[in-house]
Design an enzyme around this catalytic site. Structure first.
Site, PDB file in Angstrom:
ATOM      1  CE1 TYR A 156      -3.990   2.091   0.415  1.00 27.36           C
ATOM      2  CE2 TYR A 156      -2.819   3.087   2.258  1.00 27.36           C
ATOM      3  CZ  TYR A 156      -3.876   3.094   1.362  1.00 27.36           C
ATOM      4  OH  TYR A 156      -4.819   4.093   1.417  1.00 27.36           O
ATOM      5  CB  SER A 191     -16.642   6.632   9.106  1.00 27.62           C
ATOM      6  OG  SER A 191     -16.313   7.460   8.000  1.00 27.62           O
TER       7      SER A 191
HETATM    8  P1  NAI Z   1     -13.600   2.128   0.713  1.00 25.53           P
HETATM    9  O1  NAI Z   1     -13.052   0.751   0.694  1.00 25.53           O
HETATM   10  O2  NAI Z   1     -14.556   2.505   1.771  1.00 25.53           O
HETATM   11  O3  NAI Z   1     -14.255   2.462  -0.699  1.00 25.53           O
HETATM   12  C1  NAI Z   1     -13.545   2.196  -1.886  1.00 25.53           C
HETATM   13  C2  NAI Z   1     -14.500   2.092  -3.049  1.00 25.53           C
HETATM   14  O4  NAI Z   1     -13.702   1.745  -4.192  1.00 25.53           O
HETATM   15  C3  NAI Z   1     -15.543   0.990  -2.881  1.00 25.53           C
HETATM   16  O5  NAI Z   1     -16.822   1.458  -3.281  1.00 25.53           O
HETATM   17  C4  NAI Z   1     -15.036  -0.122  -3.794  1.00 25.53           C
HETATM   18  O6  NAI Z   1     -16.061  -0.937  -4.330  1.00 25.53           O
HETATM   19  C5  NAI Z   1     -14.327   0.675  -4.876  1.00 25.53           C
HETATM   20  N1  NAI Z   1     -13.316  -0.133  -5.549  1.00 25.53           N
HETATM   21  C6  NAI Z   1     -12.408  -0.981  -4.999  1.00 25.53           C
HETATM   22  N2  NAI Z   1     -11.706  -1.597  -5.939  1.00 25.53           N
HETATM   23  C7  NAI Z   1     -12.146  -1.122  -7.123  1.00 25.53           C
HETATM   24  C8  NAI Z   1     -11.815  -1.396  -8.479  1.00 25.53           C
HETATM   25  N3  NAI Z   1     -10.880  -2.305  -8.790  1.00 25.53           N
HETATM   26  N4  NAI Z   1     -12.469  -0.732  -9.459  1.00 25.53           N
HETATM   27  C9  NAI Z   1     -13.436   0.162  -9.146  1.00 25.53           C
HETATM   28  N5  NAI Z   1     -13.814   0.451  -7.890  1.00 25.53           N
HETATM   29  C10 NAI Z   1     -13.169  -0.185  -6.893  1.00 25.53           C
HETATM   30  O7  NAI Z   1     -12.315   3.092   0.769  1.00 25.53           O
HETATM   31  P2  NAI Z   1     -12.188   4.602   1.227  1.00 25.53           P
HETATM   32  O8  NAI Z   1     -11.742   4.639   2.633  1.00 25.53           O
HETATM   33  O9  NAI Z   1     -13.379   5.363   0.823  1.00 25.53           O
HETATM   34  O10 NAI Z   1     -10.927   5.025   0.353  1.00 25.53           O
HETATM   35  C11 NAI Z   1     -11.024   5.776  -0.837  1.00 25.53           C
HETATM   36  C12 NAI Z   1      -9.631   6.197  -1.260  1.00 25.53           C
HETATM   37  O11 NAI Z   1      -9.021   6.946  -0.205  1.00 25.53           O
HETATM   38  C13 NAI Z   1      -8.672   5.024  -1.534  1.00 25.53           C
HETATM   39  O12 NAI Z   1      -7.851   5.330  -2.630  1.00 25.53           O
HETATM   40  C14 NAI Z   1      -7.847   4.941  -0.266  1.00 25.53           C
HETATM   41  O13 NAI Z   1      -6.596   4.347  -0.480  1.00 25.53           O
HETATM   42  C15 NAI Z   1      -7.745   6.407   0.098  1.00 25.53           C
HETATM   43  N6  NAI Z   1      -7.453   6.643   1.499  1.00 25.53           N
HETATM   44  C16 NAI Z   1      -8.273   6.147   2.473  1.00 25.53           C
HETATM   45  C17 NAI Z   1      -7.981   6.375   3.802  1.00 25.53           C
HETATM   46  C18 NAI Z   1      -8.801   5.807   4.903  1.00 25.53           C
HETATM   47  O14 NAI Z   1      -8.296   5.805   6.060  1.00 25.53           O
HETATM   48  N7  NAI Z   1     -10.032   5.354   4.681  1.00 25.53           N
HETATM   49  C19 NAI Z   1      -6.827   7.218   4.191  1.00 25.53           C
HETATM   50  C20 NAI Z   1      -6.026   7.657   3.075  1.00 25.53           C
HETATM   51  C21 NAI Z   1      -6.353   7.403   1.775  1.00 25.53           C
HETATM   52  C1  1HS Z   2      -5.434   3.456   4.926  1.00 21.94           C
HETATM   53  C2  1HS Z   2      -5.074   4.887   4.865  1.00 21.94           C
HETATM   54  O1  1HS Z   2      -4.507   5.266   3.662  1.00 21.94           O
HETATM   55  C3  1HS Z   2      -4.277   5.389   6.032  1.00 21.94           C
HETATM   56  S1  1HS Z   2      -2.723   4.609   6.313  1.00 21.94           S
HETATM   57  C4  1HS Z   2      -2.352   5.433   7.862  1.00 21.94           C
HETATM   58  C5  1HS Z   2      -2.314   4.519   9.010  1.00 21.94           C
HETATM   59  S2  1HS Z   2      -2.171   5.326  10.509  1.00 21.94           S
HETATM   60  O2  1HS Z   2      -1.403   6.545  10.393  1.00 21.94           O
HETATM   61  O3  1HS Z   2      -3.488   5.653  11.008  1.00 21.94           O
HETATM   62  O4  1HS Z   2      -1.497   4.359  11.386  1.00 21.94           O
END
Ligand code: NAI
Ligand code: 1HS
Length: 255
Positions: A156, A191
Site C-alpha cells: 500500500y 468510518s
Molecule cells: P472504501 O473501501 O470505503 O471504498 C472504496 C471504493 O472503491 C468501494 O466502493 C469499492 O467498491 C471501490 N473499488 C475498490 N476496488 C475497485 C476497483 N478495482 N475498481 C473500481 N472500484 C473499486 O475506501 P475509502 O476509505 O473510501 O478510500 C477511498 C480512497 O481513499 C482510496 O484510494 C484509499 O486508499 C484512500 N485513502 C483512504 C484512507 C482511509 O483511512 N479510509 C486514508 C487515506 C487514503
Molecule cells: C489506509 C489509509 O490510507 C491510512 S494509512 C495510515 C495509518 S495510521 O497513520 O493511522 O497508522
C-alpha cells in the site's frame, strides 16, 4: 450550497461508497454533475439514484479500474450520459497488510493494480477529451502512506508513493495544456470500509492509541474533510495548483 463546480462534470472512481461518495455529495452541492464508477455497479447505481432523488444529476456505472477496456467504456458511457468530463477523481483503492518479507505477491500485485494501474488507466481514458477541450482537473488519491512508511503496509505504501509521483509527472506533461493534476494525501478516515479494515487489523488498545497519537489534531478524519479538499482541487479556485500532494491529515505528516 455555492457554485464552485457549476458546469462541471466529474467522474469518481470508487464513487459508490466511502470517501468517493462523500466527494460526489460535496461536488453536486457545488453544482457539478457526477458519474460514479465502481466495482460494485449495483451500489454505484443506487448511490447515484439517491443523489438524483435529491435533485442532482448523477449516473452510476460498474467497472473495474484495472480492466483497461472496461474502465474506458464506463468513462465513455459516463461522458455520453452526463456530459463531457471536466474532472476525474481517481479515488478507487484497496489496502492490505504485510511487511516485505512476508507479503503475498498476489496481494501485492492487486494492490498495485487497483491503486496505481487503475489511476493510470482511468486517466489515460479521459485525457484525450480533456486535452482536446483544454479543460480538466484530475485528482489522484495518495495517502499519508504515500509520504511516510506505515508499519506492515508495504504494498500500500509503495502504491500510494507511486501515485504521488505519477501525479507530479502528469502535472509536468499536462499543466500547460489546460489539465491540472493533483493528489490528496488523506490521513486515516475511520468510518469507511477501508478505515474499518485498517483499525480492525489490530484492535489492541495499545495499537489504537499509537495510531491516534500520530495525529496532532487529536482525531482521525471523516470523509467530508477529504471531500472538501477534493472540491477545492477540482474547482477554478485552484487554477494555479498543479502537481501538489495536498496533505489532509490533521498534521500527521508534519511531525
Ligand atoms: P472504501 O473501501 O470505503 O471504498 C472504496 C471504493 O472503491 C468501494 O466502493 C469499492 O467498491 C471501490 N473499488 C475498490 N476496488 C475497485 C476497483 N478495482 N475498481 C473500481 N472500484 C473499486 O475506501 P475509502 O476509505 O473510501 O478510500 C477511498 C480512497 O481513499 C482510496 O484510494 C484509499 O486508499 C484512500 N485513502 C483512504 C484512507 C482511509 O483511512 N479510509 C486514508 C487515506 C487514503
Ligand atoms: C489506509 C489509509 O490510507 C491510512 S494509512 C495510515 C495509518 S495510521 O497513520 O493511522 O497508522
Amino acid at each position: 450550497m455555492s457554485d464552485r463546480l457549476k458546469g462541471q462534470v466529474i467522474a469518481i472512481t470508487g464513487g459508490a461508497a466511502g470517501i468517493g461518495l462523500a466527494v460526489a455529495n460535496a461536488a453536486v452541492r457545488e453544482g457539478a454533475k457526477v458519474a460514479l464508477i465502481d466495482l460494485d455497479g449495483d451500489l454505484a447505481g443506487r448511490s447515484a439514484g439517491a443523489l438524483r432523488k435529491q435533485g442532482h444529476e448523477a449516473a452510476g456505472f460498474g467497472a473495474d479500474v484495472t480492466n483497461a477496456a472496461g474502465i474506458a467504456a464506463a468513462l465513455d458511457s459516463a461522458g455520453q450520459a452526463v456530459g463531457p468530463l471536466s474532472g476525474l477523481v481517481n479515488n478507487a483503492g484497496i489496502a492490505g497488510f504485510g511487511s516485505v518479507h512476508e507479503a503475498d505477491p498476489k496481494a501485492w500485485d492487486r494492490i498495485m493494480a487497483v491503486n496505481v494501474t487503475g489511476t493510470f488507466l482511468a486517466s489515460k481514458a479521459v485525457l484525450p477529451g480533456m486535452l482536446a477541450r483544454r479543460k480538466g482537473s484530475i485528482v489522484n488519491f495518495g495517502s499519508v502512506a504515500g509520504v511516510v512508511g506505515i508499519p506492515t503496509m508495504a504494498a500500500y505504501c509503495a502504491a500510494k508513493g507511486a501515485i504521488v509521483n505519477l501525479t507530479r509527472q502528469m502535472a509536468a506533461d499536462y499543466s500547460g495544456k489546460g489539465v491540472r493534476v493533483n493528489a490528496v494525501c488523506p490521513g486515516t478516515v475511520a468510518s469507511t470500509g477501508m478505515g474499518q479494515q485498517l483499525l480492525g487489523s489490530d484492535t489492541s488498545p495499545e495499537t489504537q492509541a499509537r495510531r491516534l497519537a500520530k495525529y496532532p489534531i487529536g482525531r482521525f478524519g471523516n470523509p467530508e474533510d477529504i471531500a472538501e479538499a477534493v472540491v477545492f482541487l477540482l474547482s477554478d479556485q485552484a487554477a494555479f495548483v498543479s502537481g501538489a500532494a495536498f496533505a489532509v491529515d490533521g498534521g500527521m505528516t508534519a511531525i
